[in-house]
Design a protein around this motif. Structure first.
Motif, PDB file in Angstrom:
ATOM      1  N   ARG A  63     -47.109   7.209  62.659  1.00 50.83           N
ATOM      2  CA  ARG A  63     -48.462   7.361  62.118  1.00 50.83           C
ATOM      3  C   ARG A  63     -48.913   8.816  62.177  1.00 50.83           C
ATOM      4  O   ARG A  63     -49.504   9.335  61.220  1.00 50.83           O
ATOM      5  CB  ARG A  63     -49.418   6.458  62.901  1.00 50.83           C
ATOM      6  CG  ARG A  63     -50.836   6.431  62.344  1.00 50.83           C
ATOM      7  CD  ARG A  63     -51.659   5.335  62.985  1.00 50.83           C
ATOM      8  NE  ARG A  63     -51.719   5.467  64.440  1.00 50.83           N
ATOM      9  CZ  ARG A  63     -51.132   4.614  65.286  1.00 50.83           C
ATOM     10  NH1 ARG A  63     -50.428   3.597  64.840  1.00 50.83           N
ATOM     11  NH2 ARG A  63     -51.245   4.798  66.592  1.00 50.83           N
ATOM     12  N   ASP A  64     -48.623   9.486  63.278  1.00 46.49           N
ATOM     13  CA  ASP A  64     -49.020  10.882  63.417  1.00 46.49           C
ATOM     14  C   ASP A  64     -48.356  11.777  62.377  1.00 46.49           C
ATOM     15  O   ASP A  64     -48.932  12.801  61.970  1.00 46.49           O
ATOM     16  CB  ASP A  64     -48.670  11.393  64.819  1.00 46.49           C
ATOM     17  CG  ASP A  64     -49.539  10.786  65.902  1.00 46.49           C
ATOM     18  OD1 ASP A  64     -50.582  10.170  65.564  1.00 46.49           O
ATOM     19  OD2 ASP A  64     -49.166  10.898  67.098  1.00 46.49           O
ATOM     20  N   GLU A  65     -47.147  11.409  61.954  1.00 46.02           N
ATOM     21  CA  GLU A  65     -46.412  12.202  60.964  1.00 46.02           C
ATOM     22  C   GLU A  65     -46.691  11.768  59.529  1.00 46.02           C
ATOM     23  O   GLU A  65     -46.167  12.371  58.594  1.00 46.02           O
ATOM     24  CB  GLU A  65     -44.908  12.115  61.232  1.00 46.02           C
ATOM     25  CG  GLU A  65     -44.471  12.640  62.588  1.00 46.02           C
ATOM     26  CD  GLU A  65     -44.671  14.129  62.764  1.00 46.02           C
ATOM     27  OE1 GLU A  65     -44.868  14.838  61.739  1.00 46.02           O
ATOM     28  OE2 GLU A  65     -44.633  14.602  63.912  1.00 46.02           O
ATOM     29  N   GLY A  66     -47.489  10.730  59.363  1.00 46.57           N
ATOM     30  CA  GLY A  66     -47.772  10.234  58.015  1.00 46.57           C
ATOM     31  C   GLY A  66     -46.601   9.503  57.380  1.00 46.57           C
ATOM     32  O   GLY A  66     -46.481   9.466  56.147  1.00 46.57           O
ATOM     33  N   ILE A  67     -45.749   8.904  58.208  1.00 47.97           N
ATOM     34  CA  ILE A  67     -44.561   8.196  57.712  1.00 47.97           C
ATOM     35  C   ILE A  67     -44.870   6.710  57.596  1.00 47.97           C
ATOM     36  O   ILE A  67     -45.362   6.088  58.548  1.00 47.97           O
ATOM     37  CB  ILE A  67     -43.370   8.414  58.666  1.00 47.97           C
ATOM     38  CG1 ILE A  67     -43.029   9.905  58.740  1.00 47.97           C
ATOM     39  CG2 ILE A  67     -42.153   7.592  58.230  1.00 47.97           C
ATOM     40  CD1 ILE A  67     -42.119  10.267  59.892  1.00 47.97           C
TER      41      ILE A  67
ATOM     42  N   GLY B  85     -33.290   7.635  64.405  1.00 46.11           N
ATOM     43  CA  GLY B  85     -33.436   8.393  63.167  1.00 46.11           C
ATOM     44  C   GLY B  85     -34.771   9.083  63.009  1.00 46.11           C
ATOM     45  O   GLY B  85     -35.116   9.510  61.894  1.00 46.11           O
ATOM     46  N   PHE B  86     -35.534   9.251  64.111  1.00 44.22           N
ATOM     47  CA  PHE B  86     -36.873   9.820  63.977  1.00 44.22           C
ATOM     48  C   PHE B  86     -36.843  11.244  63.430  1.00 44.22           C
ATOM     49  O   PHE B  86     -37.667  11.614  62.583  1.00 44.22           O
ATOM     50  CB  PHE B  86     -37.598   9.796  65.322  1.00 44.22           C
ATOM     51  CG  PHE B  86     -38.979  10.386  65.264  1.00 44.22           C
ATOM     52  CD1 PHE B  86     -40.004   9.710  64.618  1.00 44.22           C
ATOM     53  CD2 PHE B  86     -39.245  11.634  65.813  1.00 44.22           C
ATOM     54  CE1 PHE B  86     -41.281  10.258  64.543  1.00 44.22           C
ATOM     55  CE2 PHE B  86     -40.513  12.183  65.746  1.00 44.22           C
ATOM     56  CZ  PHE B  86     -41.537  11.496  65.112  1.00 44.22           C
ATOM     57  N   ALA B  87     -35.918  12.067  63.901  1.00 49.43           N
ATOM     58  CA  ALA B  87     -35.900  13.469  63.470  1.00 49.43           C
ATOM     59  C   ALA B  87     -35.666  13.605  61.969  1.00 49.43           C
ATOM     60  O   ALA B  87     -36.164  14.547  61.346  1.00 49.43           O
ATOM     61  CB  ALA B  87     -34.845  14.244  64.245  1.00 49.43           C
ATOM     62  N   VAL B  88     -34.911  12.689  61.375  1.00 48.92           N
ATOM     63  CA  VAL B  88     -34.659  12.757  59.926  1.00 48.92           C
ATOM     64  C   VAL B  88     -35.959  12.615  59.160  1.00 48.92           C
ATOM     65  O   VAL B  88     -36.305  13.446  58.303  1.00 48.92           O
ATOM     66  CB  VAL B  88     -33.656  11.666  59.491  1.00 48.92           C
ATOM     67  CG1 VAL B  88     -33.484  11.683  57.972  1.00 48.92           C
ATOM     68  CG2 VAL B  88     -32.316  11.860  60.174  1.00 48.92           C
ATOM     69  N   VAL B  89     -36.700  11.544  59.451  1.00 53.58           N
ATOM     70  CA  VAL B  89     -37.937  11.294  58.695  1.00 53.58           C
ATOM     71  C   VAL B  89     -39.014  12.306  59.057  1.00 53.58           C
ATOM     72  O   VAL B  89     -39.802  12.723  58.203  1.00 53.58           O
ATOM     73  CB  VAL B  89     -38.429   9.856  58.901  1.00 53.58           C
ATOM     74  CG1 VAL B  89     -37.496   8.873  58.186  1.00 53.58           C
ATOM     75  CG2 VAL B  89     -38.545   9.486  60.382  1.00 53.58           C
ATOM     76  N   ALA B  90     -39.064  12.739  60.329  1.00 50.19           N
ATOM     77  CA  ALA B  90     -40.071  13.719  60.729  1.00 50.19           C
ATOM     78  C   ALA B  90     -39.825  15.058  60.042  1.00 50.19           C
ATOM     79  O   ALA B  90     -40.766  15.714  59.580  1.00 50.19           O
ATOM     80  CB  ALA B  90     -40.073  13.889  62.238  1.00 50.19           C
ATOM     81  N   ALA B  91     -38.560  15.468  59.962  1.00 45.00           N
ATOM     82  CA  ALA B  91     -38.242  16.741  59.312  1.00 45.00           C
ATOM     83  C   ALA B  91     -38.642  16.724  57.845  1.00 45.00           C
ATOM     84  O   ALA B  91     -39.205  17.700  57.323  1.00 45.00           O
ATOM     85  CB  ALA B  91     -36.755  17.045  59.453  1.00 45.00           C
TER      86      ALA B  91
ATOM     87  N   ASP C 188     -44.289   0.709  70.505  1.00 38.56           N
ATOM     88  CA  ASP C 188     -45.668   1.160  70.317  1.00 38.56           C
ATOM     89  C   ASP C 188     -45.714   2.685  70.184  1.00 38.56           C
ATOM     90  O   ASP C 188     -46.433   3.227  69.332  1.00 38.56           O
ATOM     91  CB  ASP C 188     -46.543   0.716  71.489  1.00 38.56           C
ATOM     92  CG  ASP C 188     -46.728  -0.801  71.550  1.00 38.56           C
ATOM     93  OD1 ASP C 188     -46.516  -1.456  70.510  1.00 38.56           O
ATOM     94  OD2 ASP C 188     -47.073  -1.310  72.633  1.00 38.56           O
ATOM     95  N   ALA C 189     -44.955   3.371  71.034  1.00 39.57           N
ATOM     96  CA  ALA C 189     -44.903   4.832  70.951  1.00 39.57           C
ATOM     97  C   ALA C 189     -44.290   5.284  69.629  1.00 39.57           C
ATOM     98  O   ALA C 189     -44.735   6.275  69.028  1.00 39.57           O
ATOM     99  CB  ALA C 189     -44.105   5.396  72.124  1.00 39.57           C
TER     100      ALA C 189
END
Length: 343
Positions: free
Chosen positions: A91-95, A57-63, A84-85
């Motif tokens: 963290r990089d996306e502020g999520i 589900g990374f793309a959902v929260v990143a978008a 870890d990745a």
């Protein structure tokens, strides 16, 4: 639970999103293999390239985060390099990660075969992300006006019962549900419970057919119109081969977004007529993450106060940027999206 409806309180494209997005979409590793064509059963094929990315589900929260929406992942991560990745990516996306402590076990993986036309075929191996504990769900407390995202994979994982019970208990204001490609394997009772709490349903044409038994017709090819056969005003009350019945589809009188790839999407608000929202023409390279990006961008735009049709236009533009490139799914930021919308 009641609260303000952010999509109905006015607003403009420059407004900051109201509320936050809480996502139950677990994260895992996408192993993306590009091939000219899928091999026949029992045959071999040479790949053109290979990448490993953070999926699930990374793309959902990143978008949503890249469009300025406060975003929280209500999922668990393991104690392996993939986890870890994933933590670094969040963290990089502020999520925010609601459960930051590593859990014992490895992350799941998804083998993604992408053919020359950009279409993907996937096989998923479950990992620690599929085992959220009951006490974890107890800690998830959306505020009035928050959006909650659930995808169908979560209803196939060991923690499905805990998630369904949480929805029954909390009844979030704005539940966004994407049933996903394995909708026919979801327990009917669990599916009916989630549908009954859904405010916005986002799915593709094949998933509409699996849910309702009615086909979605695409007419005109690239840039053409998209029609909903047998849908429209009656979408919330049809009988389908999977659910048996979805009468009383949602106490919130849901909206439905049918994603149709190069044909854009169709949005139907309760009691209204289907509205076709055209796609932005691009050369499709890889469709991985396009649907998730569409959902995340749609939610973030609704939270800005834009109407659902305009939110679909933003979502179409966001998905167009994703399908035009390979590698880690990279939804557009607000400035990038503005440039696409202005074309």
């Amino acid at each position: 639970m009641t609260g303000p409806d952010p999509q109905r309180e006015g607003g403009a494209a420059g407004d900051e999103p109201r509320g936050r997005l809480i996502s139950f979409g677990g994260l895992l590793a996408d192993l993306v293999v590009s091939v000219d064509a899928l091999p026949e059963r029992g045959a071999d094929a040479l790949a053109r390239d290979f990448t490993q990315t953070i999926g699930g589900g990374f793309a959902v929260v990143a978008a949503a985060a890249r469009l300025g929406m406060a975003t929280t992942l209500a999922g668990v991560l393991g104690n392996d390099p993939v986890a870890d990745a994933a933590r670094r990516a969040l963290r990089d996306e502020g999520i925010d990660l609601l459960f930051p402590e590593p859990r014992a076990g490895g992350s799941g993986v998804c083998l993604v075969l992408v053919d020359a036309g950009g279409e993907r075929t996937m096989v998923t191996v479950q990992g620690v992300e599929s085992r959220v504990q009951s006490e974890d769900f107890d800690a998830v407390a959306p505020a009035p006006g928050d959006f909650v995202y659930i995808n169908g994979y979560e209803l196939l994982y060991p923690h499905a019962t805990g998630l369904v019970n949480w929805v029954r208990r909390v009844r979030p204001d704005h539940l966004v549900f994407d049933p996903g490609p394995l909708i026919a394997e979801i327990d009917p009772e669990a599916l009916d419970t989630i549908l009954g709490a859904t405010r916005w349903l986002s799915l593709n044409a094949a998933e509409v057919t699996a849910l309702t038994g009615d086909a979605v017709e695409s007419r005109g090819g690239r840039g053409g119109r998209v029609g909903l056969a047998g849908q429209g005003r009656d979408l919330g009350g049809v009988d389908g081969p999977k659910t048996g019945h979805i009468d009383g589809f949602s106490a919130h009188r849901p909206g439905v977004v049918v994603r149709a790839g190069v044909d854009g999407c169709v949005v139907v608000e309760w009691g209204g007529e289907p509205v076709v929202v055209p796609a932005f023409p691009v050369d499709v390279v890889d469709t991985t993450g396009a649907g998730d990006t569409h959902v995340g961008a749609f939610v973030a735009t609704l939270a800005r106060g834009l109407d659902p049709v305009e939110a679909c236009r933003w979502a179409n533009a966001a998905a167009a940027t994703v399908v035009a490139s390979r590698g880690q799914v990279s939804p557009p930021r607000l400035e990038e999206l503005g440039a696409i919308l202005g074309t």
